[in-house]
Design an enzyme around this catalytic site. Sequence first.
Site, mmCIF file in Angstrom:
data_model
loop_
_atom_site.group_PDB
_atom_site.id
_atom_site.type_symbol
_atom_site.label_atom_id
_atom_site.label_comp_id
_atom_site.label_asym_id
_atom_site.label_seq_id
_atom_site.Cartn_x
_atom_site.Cartn_y
_atom_site.Cartn_z
ATOM 1 N N PRO A 29 0.824 -1.208 0.000
ATOM 2 C CA PRO A 29 0.000 0.000 0.000
ATOM 3 C C PRO A 29 0.857 1.257 0.000
ATOM 4 C CG PRO A 29 -0.891 -1.611 1.527
ATOM 5 C CD PRO A 29 0.422 -2.158 1.052
ATOM 6 N N GLU A 30 0.526 2.173 -0.903
ATOM 7 C CA GLU A 30 1.224 3.445 -0.996
ATOM 8 C C GLU A 30 0.319 4.542 -0.455
ATOM 9 O OE1 GLU A 30 2.885 4.050 -4.892
ATOM 10 O OE2 GLU A 30 3.620 1.998 -5.038
ATOM 11 N N HIS A 118 -5.787 -14.299 10.363
ATOM 12 C CA HIS A 118 -4.841 -13.206 10.110
ATOM 13 C C HIS A 118 -5.285 -11.884 10.730
ATOM 14 C CE1 HIS A 118 -2.701 -15.878 7.500
ATOM 15 N NE2 HIS A 118 -3.705 -15.966 6.638
ATOM 16 N N ARG A 136 0.849 -11.389 6.184
ATOM 17 C CA ARG A 136 2.304 -11.569 6.203
ATOM 18 C C ARG A 136 2.951 -11.097 7.497
ATOM 19 N NH1 ARG A 136 4.903 -10.451 0.290
ATOM 20 N NH2 ARG A 136 3.531 -11.793 -0.911
#
Length: 299
Positions: A29-30, A118, A136
């Site tokens: 994500p930016e 998650h 992750r």
Amino acid sequence: MVGRSPPLPQPVPRVRLRAEGFPGSAPMPELPEVETTCRGIRPHVQGRSLSRLVVRNPRLRVVVAADLPARIEGARLDAVERRAKYLLLRFPAGTVIVHLGMSGSLRVVATAEPAGVHDHVDFVFGEAALRLRDPRRFGMVVWQPGEAAAHPLLAHLGPEPLGDGFDAAYLLRITRGLRAPIKHVLMDSRKLVGVGNIYASESLFRARIHPLEPAGRLGPRRCARLVECVRETLAAAIAAGGSTLRDFVGGDGRPGYFQQQYFVYGRHGEPCRVCGTPVRRIVSAQRASFYCPRCQRRA
């Protein structure tokens, strides 16, 4: 207005973006994705008191501090803000700094909604919760007492690309004498924050500047055009809800759609949307760059 940006391509059927870049890497994500999240969650939690903090798995990229619940439970969330690619949850005594990592999301869910494997952290505000999902576990939830800007993650960051500190004069000044490619400069968080690989590639295409052009060779006119195009690209991406980057979704749980408007990123071998020349892919500093060899000729 300096120069003219190419018109946005017409929407195409929604697609799932394949990860592009150096082998083994994936887009994260930016700025537009983080800003989309910030705007999405703010109306639901800002001004409310935190009922409790649920930490199911503290082992993120930085371990969640064991005393964090005691620091913020019962406190009012004064503001939800963004700095660079970080979300800032401001409480009276300090700020929780959240980074989404490579595939994380922070969404508003019903407190009663069962957590998935998650779903590592819940900020509970009565019947609603901010739920951090991070498959992750590359994300972060860290505490900074007092002023958030003093934290090492934020202390040395450059100006915001959509703020007043980023203009043609600034870009011209910081690039004088630099032999580094202009794309590397755009992605250097000490000089400019939040412009990652995708939006640097797209901004340079709009500005008609080759990604490997030495930064010091840009004159006042091209600096002004590039600043304008960076702002245009980011604004368009935010309006589209960001891009779908693997598991990324905004605060409302919906993916972004800006990938439908890409001019060059991830389009290696496909015709340029402006001139029809096949888009090329090169690797520089272990990152993939996409450009049109006709629209973005070296000066």
